[in-house]
Design a protein around this motif. Structure first.
Motif, PDB file in Angstrom:
ATOM      1  N   GLN A 166       0.831  -1.203   0.000  1.00 42.76           N
ATOM      2  CA  GLN A 166       0.000   0.000   0.000  1.00 42.76           C
ATOM      3  C   GLN A 166       0.864   1.252   0.000  1.00 42.76           C
ATOM      4  O   GLN A 166       0.478   2.285  -0.565  1.00 42.76           O
ATOM      5  CB  GLN A 166      -0.950  -0.026   1.201  1.00 42.76           C
ATOM      6  CG  GLN A 166      -2.137   0.914   1.091  1.00 42.76           C
ATOM      7  CD  GLN A 166      -3.094   0.577  -0.034  1.00 42.76           C
ATOM      8  OE1 GLN A 166      -2.714   0.494  -1.194  1.00 42.76           O
ATOM      9  NE2 GLN A 166      -4.353   0.384   0.296  1.00 42.76           N
ATOM     10  N   ARG A 167       2.055   1.186   0.593  1.00 43.27           N
ATOM     11  CA  ARG A 167       2.974   2.318   0.530  1.00 43.27           C
ATOM     12  C   ARG A 167       3.451   2.550  -0.906  1.00 43.27           C
ATOM     13  O   ARG A 167       3.611   3.695  -1.340  1.00 43.27           O
ATOM     14  CB  ARG A 167       4.175   2.086   1.446  1.00 43.27           C
ATOM     15  CG  ARG A 167       3.847   2.149   2.920  1.00 43.27           C
ATOM     16  CD  ARG A 167       5.095   1.988   3.756  1.00 43.27           C
ATOM     17  NE  ARG A 167       4.779   1.932   5.183  1.00 43.27           N
ATOM     18  CZ  ARG A 167       5.569   2.407   6.137  1.00 43.27           C
ATOM     19  NH1 ARG A 167       6.717   2.969   5.828  1.00 43.27           N
ATOM     20  NH2 ARG A 167       5.219   2.310   7.404  1.00 43.27           N
ATOM     21  N   VAL A 168       3.684   1.464  -1.622  1.00 39.75           N
ATOM     22  CA  VAL A 168       4.038   1.602  -3.044  1.00 39.75           C
ATOM     23  C   VAL A 168       2.893   2.275  -3.795  1.00 39.75           C
ATOM     24  O   VAL A 168       3.114   3.159  -4.628  1.00 39.75           O
ATOM     25  CB  VAL A 168       4.361   0.225  -3.675  1.00 39.75           C
ATOM     26  CG1 VAL A 168       4.614   0.385  -5.179  1.00 39.75           C
ATOM     27  CG2 VAL A 168       5.574  -0.411  -3.003  1.00 39.75           C
ATOM     28  N   ALA A 169       1.654   1.877  -3.488  1.00 39.00           N
ATOM     29  CA  ALA A 169       0.490   2.479  -4.138  1.00 39.00           C
ATOM     30  C   ALA A 169       0.399   3.968  -3.823  1.00 39.00           C
ATOM     31  O   ALA A 169       0.025   4.777  -4.688  1.00 39.00           O
ATOM     32  CB  ALA A 169      -0.784   1.763  -3.703  1.00 39.00           C
ATOM     33  N   ILE A 170       0.727   4.342  -2.592  1.00 36.56           N
ATOM     34  CA  ILE A 170       0.728   5.755  -2.208  1.00 36.56           C
ATOM     35  C   ILE A 170       1.806   6.509  -2.992  1.00 36.56           C
ATOM     36  O   ILE A 170       1.570   7.598  -3.524  1.00 36.56           O
ATOM     37  CB  ILE A 170       0.945   5.905  -0.693  1.00 36.56           C
ATOM     38  CG1 ILE A 170      -0.276   5.384   0.066  1.00 36.56           C
ATOM     39  CG2 ILE A 170       1.220   7.363  -0.323  1.00 36.56           C
ATOM     40  CD1 ILE A 170      -0.068   5.294   1.561  1.00 36.56           C
ATOM     41  N   ALA A 171       2.993   5.915  -3.065  1.00 37.59           N
ATOM     42  CA  ALA A 171       4.080   6.541  -3.827  1.00 37.59           C
ATOM     43  C   ALA A 171       3.681   6.717  -5.281  1.00 37.59           C
ATOM     44  O   ALA A 171       3.939   7.761  -5.897  1.00 37.59           O
ATOM     45  CB  ALA A 171       5.344   5.686  -3.716  1.00 37.59           C
ATOM     46  N   ARG A 172       3.022   5.711  -5.845  1.00 38.96           N
ATOM     47  CA  ARG A 172       2.579   5.784  -7.240  1.00 38.96           C
ATOM     48  C   ARG A 172       1.561   6.913  -7.427  1.00 38.96           C
ATOM     49  O   ARG A 172       1.584   7.618  -8.439  1.00 38.96           O
ATOM     50  CB  ARG A 172       1.963   4.443  -7.641  1.00 38.96           C
ATOM     51  CG  ARG A 172       1.492   4.366  -9.081  1.00 38.96           C
ATOM     52  CD  ARG A 172       0.924   2.992  -9.397  1.00 38.96           C
ATOM     53  NE  ARG A 172      -0.190   2.663  -8.515  1.00 38.96           N
ATOM     54  CZ  ARG A 172      -0.733   1.448  -8.427  1.00 38.96           C
ATOM     55  NH1 ARG A 172      -0.238   0.449  -9.139  1.00 38.96           N
ATOM     56  NH2 ARG A 172      -1.737   1.232  -7.606  1.00 38.96           N
ATOM     57  N   ALA A 173       0.681   7.094  -6.448  1.00 40.56           N
ATOM     58  CA  ALA A 173      -0.347   8.130  -6.552  1.00 40.56           C
ATOM     59  C   ALA A 173       0.231   9.531  -6.425  1.00 40.56           C
ATOM     60  O   ALA A 173      -0.290  10.477  -7.012  1.00 40.56           O
ATOM     61  CB  ALA A 173      -1.414   7.907  -5.478  1.00 40.56           C
TER      62      ALA A 173
END
Length: 238
Positions: A166-173
């Motif tokens: 989910q941290r990767v998803a946040i970084a992507r966003a």
């Protein structure tokens, strides 16, 4: 709970601060010539830099409203302005241009298994041809470091925990510095500590970038991160 008063007269200087402005919005799902209304007379504004949480029971229309604000679908009734542009019956070019300025975070992190954390983050930069390949790589690495994954840059999703994904998803966003972040149940699949961690990271980074955050959630444990809480029930704002 605070909601927007549609009768309120808003000064021009405040209007310039509005990221989303919704007036008398209705939405209908259509299937096999059958029409069902799911959103009723929605009036809402989101201002630059604020953190807003939207609550409501399952099936109340929260995700539908979020996808409309995110230019992922279109409505035909009322007014829905995002970044000052009217999205009601908008053409595809305007929808794409709007999406370029929005970061999306969903309950399912939607990472591609065949790509590393860095490569997954870089994907969101594909809509931004103004950045060189070198800049894209550097920004992606820097954002992963900012969310505490500097030592997981080249890891594949199968080697990351749920919270790390989910941290990767946040970084992507956030890597493209969007004007708005829309998060749909970002903590639903996480334990209490991981959920708190990812929301605080999202809040901190988005605030540093000056963008608006809208979080749809059932998680009462994260309500304190919001400056404003709105409630949607049976397709109507309370």
């Amino acid at each position: 709970m605070l909601t927007t008063n549609p009768q309120l007269i808003i000064p021009d200087e405040q209007k310039n601060n509005q990221v989303v402005e919704i007036k008398n919005l209705d939405f209908y799902f259509r299937s096999n010539n059958i029409e069902k209304q799911t959103l009723f007379d929605i009036n809402l504004t989101l201002k630059k830099g604020e953190v807003v949480i939207m609550k409501g029971p399952s099936g109340s229309g929260k995700t539908t409203l979020l996808t409309l604000m995110g230019a992922l679908r279109t409505a035909n009734h009322g007014s829905l302005k995002v970044f000052g542009k009217e999205l009601i019956q908008a053409n595809n070019n305007l929808l794409i241009e709007t999406r370029r300025n929005i970061g999306y975070i969903f309950q399912a992190h939607n990472l591609l298994k065949s790509l590393t954390a860095r490569q997954n983050v870089q994907m969101s930069m594909e809509l931004h041809p103004e950045f060189s390949a070198k800049e894209v790589k550097e920004r992606s690495i820097a954002m992963l470091q900012a969310v505490g994954l500097g030592d997981r840059i080249n890891y594949y999703p199968e080697n990351l925990s749920g919270g790390q994904k989910q941290r990767v998803a946040i970084a992507r966003a956030l890597v493209s510095h969007p004007k708005m972040v829309l998060a749909d149940e970002p903590t639903a699949a996480l334990d209490s500590k991981s959920g708190r961690d990812v929301v605080e990271i999202m809040q901190k980074l988005a605030k540093e970038q000056g963008c608006t955050i809208l979080i749809v959630t059932h998680d009462d444990r994260i309500l304190d991160v919001a400056e404003r809480i709105i409630e949607l029930e049976d397709g109507k704002l309370k």
